[in-house]
Design a protein around this motif. Structure first.
Motif, mmCIF file in Angstrom:
data_model
loop_
_atom_site.group_PDB
_atom_site.id
_atom_site.type_symbol
_atom_site.label_atom_id
_atom_site.label_comp_id
_atom_site.label_asym_id
_atom_site.label_seq_id
_atom_site.Cartn_x
_atom_site.Cartn_y
_atom_site.Cartn_z
ATOM 1 N N PRO A 1 -35.353 69.263 3.183
ATOM 2 C CA PRO A 1 -36.611 69.705 2.568
ATOM 3 C C PRO A 1 -37.815 69.587 3.512
ATOM 4 C CG PRO A 1 -35.389 68.328 1.057
ATOM 5 C CD PRO A 1 -34.696 68.236 2.375
ATOM 6 N N PHE A 2 -37.836 68.517 4.352
ATOM 7 C CA PHE A 2 -38.947 68.360 5.287
ATOM 8 C C PHE A 2 -38.979 69.525 6.269
ATOM 9 C CE2 PHE A 2 -40.631 66.773 9.365
ATOM 10 C CZ PHE A 2 -41.924 66.457 8.953
ATOM 11 N N TYR A 3 -37.805 69.907 6.759
ATOM 12 C CA TYR A 3 -37.728 71.046 7.676
ATOM 13 C C TYR A 3 -38.137 72.333 6.944
ATOM 14 C CZ TYR A 3 -35.857 74.378 11.053
ATOM 15 O OH TYR A 3 -35.709 75.408 11.948
ATOM 16 N N ALA A 4 -37.707 72.460 5.684
ATOM 17 C CA ALA A 4 -38.097 73.628 4.891
ATOM 18 C C ALA A 4 -39.608 73.677 4.689
ATOM 19 C CB ALA A 4 -37.386 73.602 3.536
ATOM 20 N N HIS A 5 -40.209 72.476 4.504
ATOM 21 C CA HIS A 5 -41.669 72.412 4.366
ATOM 22 C C HIS A 5 -42.362 72.927 5.625
ATOM 23 C CE1 HIS A 5 -45.699 70.856 3.753
ATOM 24 N NE2 HIS A 5 -45.581 70.162 4.876
ATOM 25 N N LEU A 6 -41.850 72.524 6.792
ATOM 26 C CA LEU A 6 -42.443 73.005 8.050
ATOM 27 C C LEU A 6 -42.333 74.534 8.148
ATOM 28 C CD1 LEU A 6 -41.173 70.348 10.644
ATOM 29 C CD2 LEU A 6 -43.429 70.503 9.555
ATOM 30 N N LEU A 7 -41.177 75.053 7.758
ATOM 31 C CA LEU A 7 -41.004 76.516 7.789
ATOM 32 C C LEU A 7 -41.952 77.204 6.817
ATOM 33 C CD1 LEU A 7 -37.110 76.878 7.975
ATOM 34 C CD2 LEU A 7 -38.766 77.154 9.830
ATOM 35 N N LEU A 8 -42.113 76.612 5.621
ATOM 36 C CA LEU A 8 -43.016 77.187 4.639
ATOM 37 C C LEU A 8 -44.448 77.216 5.154
ATOM 38 C CD1 LEU A 8 -41.750 75.658 1.265
ATOM 39 C CD2 LEU A 8 -41.788 78.081 1.865
ATOM 40 N N GLU A 9 -44.862 76.112 5.792
ATOM 41 C CA GLU A 9 -46.227 76.041 6.312
ATOM 42 C C GLU A 9 -46.446 77.069 7.414
ATOM 43 O OE1 GLU A 9 -49.095 74.092 5.474
ATOM 44 O OE2 GLU A 9 -47.820 74.204 3.702
ATOM 45 N N ARG A 10 -45.464 77.162 8.307
ATOM 46 C CA ARG A 10 -45.599 78.156 9.388
ATOM 47 C C ARG A 10 -45.630 79.575 8.823
ATOM 48 N NH1 ARG A 10 -41.327 75.795 13.921
ATOM 49 N NH2 ARG A 10 -42.458 73.863 14.383
ATOM 50 N N ARG B 1 -46.604 80.420 5.815
ATOM 51 C CA ARG B 1 -47.874 80.617 5.116
ATOM 52 C C ARG B 1 -49.000 80.931 6.089
ATOM 53 N NH1 ARG B 1 -52.161 77.691 4.310
ATOM 54 N NH2 ARG B 1 -51.217 75.844 5.246
ATOM 55 N N LYS B 2 -49.061 80.161 7.183
ATOM 56 C CA LYS B 2 -50.123 80.394 8.171
ATOM 57 C C LYS B 2 -49.963 81.759 8.839
ATOM 58 C CE LYS B 2 -50.957 75.522 9.253
ATOM 59 N NZ LYS B 2 -50.841 74.445 10.266
ATOM 60 N N ALA B 3 -48.707 82.096 9.157
ATOM 61 C CA ALA B 3 -48.476 83.407 9.776
ATOM 62 C C ALA B 3 -48.856 84.529 8.812
ATOM 63 C CB ALA B 3 -47.009 83.541 10.183
ATOM 64 N N SER B 4 -48.550 84.318 7.516
ATOM 65 C CA SER B 4 -48.889 85.332 6.515
ATOM 66 C C SER B 4 -50.400 85.478 6.379
ATOM 67 C CB SER B 4 -48.275 84.952 5.172
ATOM 68 O OG SER B 4 -48.627 85.872 4.185
ATOM 69 N N GLU B 5 -51.117 84.344 6.351
ATOM 70 C CA GLU B 5 -52.576 84.389 6.260
ATOM 71 C C GLU B 5 -53.186 85.069 7.477
ATOM 72 O OE1 GLU B 5 -53.744 80.356 5.729
ATOM 73 O OE2 GLU B 5 -53.206 80.298 3.587
ATOM 74 N N GLU B 6 -52.648 84.753 8.662
ATOM 75 C CA GLU B 6 -53.154 85.393 9.876
ATOM 76 C C GLU B 6 -52.878 86.895 9.863
ATOM 77 O OE1 GLU B 6 -51.299 83.315 13.062
ATOM 78 O OE2 GLU B 6 -52.496 81.488 12.793
#
Length: 541
Positions: free
Chosen positions: A156-165, A167-172
Motif C-alpha cells: 500500500p505504501f508503494y501504491a500511495h507513492l504511485l497515486l501521488e505521482r 495525481r501530480k502528473a495529472s494536475e500538471e
C-alpha cells in the motif's frame, strides 16, 4: 460525481465476482482426497451469506449513487470480516484467501484515493492480528505472519507513492492543457484577423482591372494565403477534436445544391491548381451536420488539388445500401498499396520525388476520418499508383424531400448583390476597411461602423464581428438593431473565436456564423442566402 459512482460500483461488482470464486474454491477443497466437506461447510455457508450482503450493498450503490464515506468503510469492514472468517476457519488450506485481503487494500486505495488506502491498510493489519490470535497454524509460524504484515504495509505504501505521482502528473497535465487552451484561443484570434483581412484585400484586387502580371501576383498571394488558411484550420480542427468539444448539429439539406455551392467556393482554388472540377448533379435530401461534412469534403478536395494538379476531379453521389455516398475521384499520382493503411494517421504523408514542393503536414485525411466518426460517415480510400485516388464518404442517411422553395430571379441566383444594404460592424480597422471595400466591389451599399453602440441603421443585412472589445458582442449589437427595427433583420456573425462557444450563445436567433479567415466565396454565398431568405416572403406575398 459520475466518476465516484462508477468506481464504487466497480468495486462492488468485483467483490461479488471474488466472493463467487472463493465459494467455488472452498467447495472444491471439500471434495479433495483426504479432506472432509464438513470442515469447510461453515466457511462455505459464511461466504454464501457474504455474497448475499455484497449483492445488497451493490443494489444500494445503484439506488443511491454518490460519495458516502461510511458506506465505503462499511464495504471494507465487510470485506475484511469475510477474509478473516475464511482464514480462521479454513486454516492453512485457506491461506490463498490472503490475496483477497491485498485486493481489498489496493482496490479501495486505487479507486478512492490515499486516505481510503490508509484506512484500508490499518484495517488489514488489524485483521491479520485477529487471525493470528485465533489460528493455531499461524501462531506456529510467526515469521510467516510477520512477512504478511510487512507485505500488507509495503505494497500500500508503494501504491500511495504511485497515486501521488499520478495525481501530480495529472494536475500538471491539466494545468498545461489549460495553458495550451488559453494560448491557442488567443493565438487563434490574433492570427485569424490578419489572414482574414489579407484575404479580403486580395479579393478586392482581383475585382479591379489588372494586367496579366499583376493578376499573376494576386494569384500567388491568394495561393499562399490559402495554404496558410488550410494549415491553420487543420491545426484548430485537430485541437478541437482532441478536446472532445466538437458535437454534431444535424440538419436536413439538399445534397446536390449543397455540393454545388461547395464546388463554387472551391472554383478559384481549382483554377490555381489547373483542375477541372466536375460535379454530377443529384436531387437527394440527407440529414447530417453540413459544417462537419463540408470540412471533410474540403480536406479531400485540398488533397486532390495538391496531388492531382492539372488533372480533372469528379464528384458524384451514389446510393449505397440504405444511405448515400459522396464519391470524389482524381487522376493524380495515386498511392502505393503499402501506404494505404497509414494515410489516415496524423502527420503521415506519402512523399514522392515530384511532391517535394507540395504544402501540408499530413493532417487532412486524419481529420476527415475523425469527423466521419462523429457524424457516422464511413471513409473509404481506394488508390492505384499512377492511376489516381477515390475517396468515398458513405453512410449519409436519406430523408424525404423537403418542400421546394419558390424559384428565384436568375441574377440573384448567380450571386449578384447590387444594391444590397449592409451594416458592417467591426472593431479592427484593417478588417473593416478590407470587408467594406470588397462588399462595395460586389455592388453593396455599406454602412461601416467600428462600434455597435447607439447604432441606427436601415440595412437589409447586419454583418458583425463577435468580439467588439469592451463595448459588447456582435450578438448584442444584432439584438439591439432588431429591437430598434421591430423585426428579425437578417444577420451574420464573423468570428475568430471558438465556434462552439459562439454557436451556444446564438441559441435560436437565426443568425448565420462564419469563422475567420473567411474566404470571399463563403462570404458572398452567405450574403446571398440571407438576402434570398429575406426576399422569399416578399415574393410569396
Amino acid at each position: 460525481m459520475k466518476f465516484e459512482k462508477n468506481t464504487e460500483l466497480d468495486q462492488a461488482n468485483l467483490r461479488i465476482i471474488i466472493a463467487s470464486i472463493a465459494l467455488v474454491y472452498m467447495g472444491v477443497l471439500g471434495f479433495l482426497p483426504g479432506q472432509r466437506f464438513d470442515t469447510y461447510s461453515p466457511v462455505i455457508t459464511y461466504i454464501f451469506l457474504f455474497l448475499l450482503v455484497s449483492i445488497g450493498l451493490r443494489q444500494a450503490i445503484v439506488r443511491w449513487p454518490g460519495h458516502y464515506p461510511a458506506r465505503r468503510i462499511f464495504g471494507m469492514i465487510h470485506d475484511y470480516t469475510g477474509t478473516c472468517f475464511g482464514l480462521v476457519v479454513g486454516g492453512e488450506a485457506a491461506l490463498p484467501i490472503y490475496a483477497v485481503m491485498v485486493w481489498v487494500n489496493l482496490g479501495n486505495g486505487m479507486r478512492y484515493g490515499s486516505r481510503y488506502l490508509a484506512v484500508a491498510t490499518a484495517l488489514a493489519l488489524l485483521a491479520l492480528m485477529i487471525v493470528y490470535r485465533l489460528t493455531p497454524v499461524w501462531q506456529a509460524q510467526p515469521f510467516m505472519v510477520l512477512m504478511l504484515m510487512i507485505t500488507s504495509t509495503v505494497i500500500p505504501f508503494y501504491a500511495h507513492l504511485l497515486l501521488e505521482r499520478t495525481r501530480k502528473a495529472s494536475e500538471e497535465a491539466v494545468a498545461a492543457n489549460l495553458e495550451k487552451s488559453r494560448f491557442l484561443a488567443q493565438a487563434s484570434h490574433d492570427l485569424r484577423q490578419p489572414i482574414h483581412s489579407i484575404g479580403l484585400f486580395t479579393a478586392c484586387l482581383r475585382e479591379s482591372q489588372l494586367g496579366d502580371d499583376e493578376r499573376r501576383l494576386v494569384d500567388n498571394i491568394d495561393r499562399s494565403l490559402l495554404n496558410v488558411s488550410q494549415l491553420f484550420r487543420s491545426i484548430l480542427d485537430l485541437y478541437t477534436l482532441d478536446n472532445g468539444r466538437l458535437l454534431p448539429k444535424l440538419q436536413t439539406l439538399e445534397l446536390g445544391e449543397w455540393l454545388a455551392d461547395l464546388v463554387r467556393q472551391n472554383a478559384e482554388a481549382a483554377r490555381w491548381a489547373g483542375v477541372e472540377l466536375r460535379l454530377r448533379p443529384c436531387r437527394h435530401w440527407v440529414r447530417t451536420d453540413p459544417a462537419l461534412l463540408a470540412t471533410m469534403v474540403q480536406n479531400v478536395l485540398s488533397n486532390c488539388f495538391k496531388y492531382g494538379a492539372q488533372r480533372p476531379v469528379l464528384i458524384g453521389v451514389r446510393k449505397r445500401g440504405a444511405g448515400l455516398a459522396i464519391e470524389i475521384y482524381d487522376r493524380g499520382s495515386g498511392i502505393a498499396e503499402e501506404h494505404l493503411p497509414k494515410v489516415f494517421e496524423e502527420f503521415y504523408r506519402v512523399r514522392l520525388l515530384r511532391d517535394k514542393d507540395v504544402e501540408g503536414v499530413g493532417l487532412g485525411l486524419s481529420i476527415v476520418k475523425r469527423l466521419g466518426q462523429l457524424i457516422a460517415v464511413d471513409v473509404v480510400l481506394r488508390s492505384r499508383l499512377g492511376h489516381g485516388t477515390a475517396v468515398i464518404l458513405h453512410g449519409l442517411p436519406v430523408v424525404m424531400a423537403a418542400p421546394q422553395t419558390p424559384s428565384r430571379d436568375e441574377a440573384r441566383q448567380a450571386g449578384m448583390l447590387t444594391g444590397l444594404k449592409v451594416c458592417l460592424v467591426e472593431d479592427d480597422r484593417n478588417v473593416l476597411l478590407a470587408t467594406c471595400a470588397l462588399l462595395e466591389r460586389w455592388g453593396c451599399v455599406v454602412q461601416a461602423e467600428l462600434t455597435g453602440q447607439a447604432l441606427i441603421t436601415d440595412c437589409d443585412i447586419i454583418v458583425a464581428d463577435y468580439d467588439l472589445g469592451t463595448e459588447g458582442t456582435g450578438i448584442e449589437c444584432i439584438d439591439a438593431v432588431r429591437q430598434q427595427r421591430g423585426w428579425a433583420v437578417p444577420a451574420m456573425i464573423i468570428t475568430g473565436h471558438d465556434m462552439e462557444k459562439i454557436q451556444a450563445a446564438l441559441h435560436d436567433r437565426q443568425i448565420a456564423i462564419l469563422s475567420k479567415p473567411v474566404r470571399p466565396a463563403e462570404l458572398r454565398a452567405t450574403l446571398r442566402n440571407l438576402r434570398d431568405r429575406h426576399l422569399a416572403p416578399v415574393e410569396q406575398a
